[in-house]
Enzyme design. Sequence first.
Site, PDB file in Angstrom:
ATOM      1  N   ASP A  80       0.860  -1.213  -0.128  1.00 28.68           N
ATOM      2  CA  ASP A  80       0.086   0.003   0.047  1.00 28.68           C
ATOM      3  C   ASP A  80       0.949   1.134   0.059  1.00 28.68           C
ATOM      4  O   ASP A  80       2.205   1.533   0.722  1.00 28.68           O
ATOM      5  CB  ASP A  80      -0.839  -0.053   1.200  1.00 28.68           C
ATOM      6  CG  ASP A  80      -1.989   1.118   1.110  1.00 28.68           C
ATOM      7  OD1 ASP A  80      -3.081   0.734   1.118  1.00 28.68           O
ATOM      8  OD2 ASP A  80      -1.766   2.113   1.118  1.00 28.68           O
ATOM      9  N   ILE A  81       0.517   2.431  -0.752  1.00 28.15           N
ATOM     10  CA  ILE A  81       1.176   3.519  -0.908  1.00 28.15           C
ATOM     11  C   ILE A  81       1.245   4.027   0.397  1.00 28.15           C
ATOM     12  O   ILE A  81       2.072   5.260   0.597  1.00 28.15           O
ATOM     13  CB  ILE A  81       0.758   4.241  -2.144  1.00 28.15           C
ATOM     14  CG1 ILE A  81       1.642   5.279  -2.721  1.00 28.15           C
ATOM     15  CG2 ILE A  81      -0.614   4.874  -1.885  1.00 28.15           C
ATOM     16  CD1 ILE A  81       1.622   5.898  -4.229  1.00 28.15           C
ATOM     17  N   ASN A 116     -12.820  -3.060   2.937  1.00 26.08           N
ATOM     18  CA  ASN A 116     -13.877  -2.057   2.577  1.00 26.08           C
ATOM     19  C   ASN A 116     -14.642  -2.177   1.528  1.00 26.08           C
ATOM     20  O   ASN A 116     -14.086  -2.471   0.448  1.00 26.08           O
ATOM     21  CB  ASN A 116     -13.145  -0.668   2.711  1.00 26.08           C
ATOM     22  CG  ASN A 116     -12.224  -0.482   3.930  1.00 26.08           C
ATOM     23  OD1 ASN A 116     -12.535  -0.748   4.963  1.00 26.08           O
ATOM     24  ND2 ASN A 116     -10.994   0.251   3.757  1.00 26.08           N
ATOM     25  N   GLU A 161     -12.298   3.329  -1.066  1.00 26.75           N
ATOM     26  CA  GLU A 161     -12.118   4.731  -2.019  1.00 26.75           C
ATOM     27  C   GLU A 161     -11.567   4.260  -3.561  1.00 26.75           C
ATOM     28  O   GLU A 161     -12.087   4.646  -4.417  1.00 26.75           O
ATOM     29  CB  GLU A 161     -10.801   5.083  -1.347  1.00 26.75           C
ATOM     30  CG  GLU A 161     -10.754   5.999  -0.342  1.00 26.75           C
ATOM     31  CD  GLU A 161      -9.501   6.350   0.461  1.00 26.75           C
ATOM     32  OE1 GLU A 161      -8.554   6.098  -0.043  1.00 26.75           O
ATOM     33  OE2 GLU A 161      -9.501   6.701   1.516  1.00 26.75           O
ATOM     34  N   VAL A 162     -11.106   2.902  -3.474  1.00 26.33           N
ATOM     35  CA  VAL A 162     -10.810   2.351  -5.175  1.00 26.33           C
ATOM     36  C   VAL A 162     -11.913   1.516  -5.351  1.00 26.33           C
ATOM     37  O   VAL A 162     -12.059   0.366  -4.694  1.00 26.33           O
ATOM     38  CB  VAL A 162      -9.453   1.773  -4.934  1.00 26.33           C
ATOM     39  CG1 VAL A 162      -9.055   1.353  -6.506  1.00 26.33           C
ATOM     40  CG2 VAL A 162      -8.013   2.780  -4.538  1.00 26.33           C
ATOM     41  N   HIS A 195     -10.453  -5.468  -3.133  1.00 26.30           N
ATOM     42  CA  HIS A 195      -8.849  -5.317  -2.681  1.00 26.30           C
ATOM     43  C   HIS A 195      -9.028  -5.999  -1.216  1.00 26.30           C
ATOM     44  O   HIS A 195     -10.174  -5.531  -0.513  1.00 26.30           O
ATOM     45  CB  HIS A 195      -8.170  -4.386  -2.944  1.00 26.30           C
ATOM     46  CG  HIS A 195      -8.859  -3.166  -2.634  1.00 26.30           C
ATOM     47  ND1 HIS A 195      -9.404  -2.270  -3.272  1.00 26.30           N
ATOM     48  CD2 HIS A 195      -8.519  -2.476  -1.455  1.00 26.30           C
ATOM     49  CE1 HIS A 195      -9.715  -1.369  -2.474  1.00 26.30           C
ATOM     50  NE2 HIS A 195      -9.320  -1.357  -1.221  1.00 26.30           N
ATOM     51  N   HIS A 224      -6.939  -5.551   2.366  1.00 24.11           N
ATOM     52  CA  HIS A 224      -5.748  -5.187   3.024  1.00 24.11           C
ATOM     53  C   HIS A 224      -5.218  -6.221   3.922  1.00 24.11           C
ATOM     54  O   HIS A 224      -5.879  -6.711   4.545  1.00 24.11           O
ATOM     55  CB  HIS A 224      -6.146  -4.120   3.789  1.00 24.11           C
ATOM     56  CG  HIS A 224      -6.712  -2.704   3.355  1.00 24.11           C
ATOM     57  ND1 HIS A 224      -5.966  -1.497   2.799  1.00 24.11           N
ATOM     58  CD2 HIS A 224      -7.970  -2.384   2.467  1.00 24.11           C
ATOM     59  CE1 HIS A 224      -6.726  -0.647   2.241  1.00 24.11           C
ATOM     60  NE2 HIS A 224      -7.937  -1.298   2.053  1.00 24.11           N
TER      61      HIS A 224
HETATM   62  P1  AMP Z   1      -9.615   1.454   0.205  1.00 22.74           P
HETATM   63  O1  AMP Z   1     -10.045   2.668   0.827  1.00 22.74           O
HETATM   64  O2  AMP Z   1     -10.105   0.037   0.960  1.00 22.74           O
HETATM   65  O3  AMP Z   1     -10.618   1.455  -1.091  1.00 22.74           O
HETATM   66  O4  AMP Z   1      -8.303   1.576  -0.183  1.00 22.74           O
HETATM   67  C1  AMP Z   1      -7.546   1.961  -1.142  1.00 22.74           C
HETATM   68  C2  AMP Z   1      -6.098   1.746  -0.726  1.00 22.74           C
HETATM   69  O5  AMP Z   1      -5.243   1.767  -1.908  1.00 22.74           O
HETATM   70  C3  AMP Z   1      -5.282   2.877   0.307  1.00 22.74           C
HETATM   71  O6  AMP Z   1      -5.261   2.324   1.524  1.00 22.74           O
HETATM   72  C4  AMP Z   1      -4.382   3.479  -0.559  1.00 22.74           C
HETATM   73  O7  AMP Z   1      -3.364   4.030   0.320  1.00 22.74           O
HETATM   74  C5  AMP Z   1      -3.998   2.512  -1.520  1.00 22.74           C
HETATM   75  N1  AMP Z   1      -3.699   3.159  -2.884  1.00 22.74           N
HETATM   76  C6  AMP Z   1      -4.092   3.968  -3.658  1.00 22.74           C
HETATM   77  N2  AMP Z   1      -3.104   4.092  -4.796  1.00 22.74           N
HETATM   78  C7  AMP Z   1      -2.083   3.231  -4.625  1.00 22.74           C
HETATM   79  C8  AMP Z   1      -0.927   2.986  -5.332  1.00 22.74           C
HETATM   80  N3  AMP Z   1      -0.619   3.859  -6.581  1.00 22.74           N
HETATM   81  N4  AMP Z   1      -0.027   1.958  -5.067  1.00 22.74           N
HETATM   82  C9  AMP Z   1      -0.300   1.373  -3.630  1.00 22.74           C
HETATM   83  N5  AMP Z   1      -1.581   1.511  -2.962  1.00 22.74           N
HETATM   84  C10 AMP Z   1      -2.395   2.549  -3.531  1.00 22.74           C
END
Ligand code: AMP
Length: 116
Positions: free
Chosen positions: A34-35, A92, A100-101, A105, A107
């Site tokens: 995770d970034i 999530n 958010e994405v 996925h 975590h």
């Molecule tokens: P969520 O809130 O469960 O959708 O988590 C999305 C996660 O993706 C967050 O923890 C972000 O930090 C992570 N994320 C977003 N962009 C990137 C990226 N380019 N590389 C790695 N992780 C990312």
Amino acid sequence: MKTYDESNIFAKMLRGDIPVEKIYEDEFSIAFKDIAPKAPVHLLVVPKGAYIDFSDFTDKAKPEEISGFFKAVGHVAKKEGLSENGYRLVMNTGKDGGQEVPHLHVHILGGKKLGF
Ligand code: AMP
């Protein structure tokens, strides 16, 4: 019904449109760091199929994709040395779940004793 957004960042990584440093890959999944880590170890495991969230995945994915994905999660946790002391899995899901994405996925969080 929700529509999968092909422009989400994980879709771009899976297509190779943006670079990703994979720590694991198999037929069904990829994993990377995770970034913005929220624990000493914070990994993401992402299915290769275009699934928006957990509900979409359990609705539409084939049984072998579902089992393959969860096997990958366990494998990655073990490979990264988290099996001994344990870890937390978070998925999530949707707006209220704080996703958010919009590509499913998991975590994997670990490397210390986590609070709530
Ligand atoms: P969520 O809130 O469960 O959708 O988590 C999305 C996660 O993706 C967050 O923890 C972000 O930090 C992570 N994320 C977003 N962009 C990137 C990226 N380019 N590389 C790695 N992780 C990312």
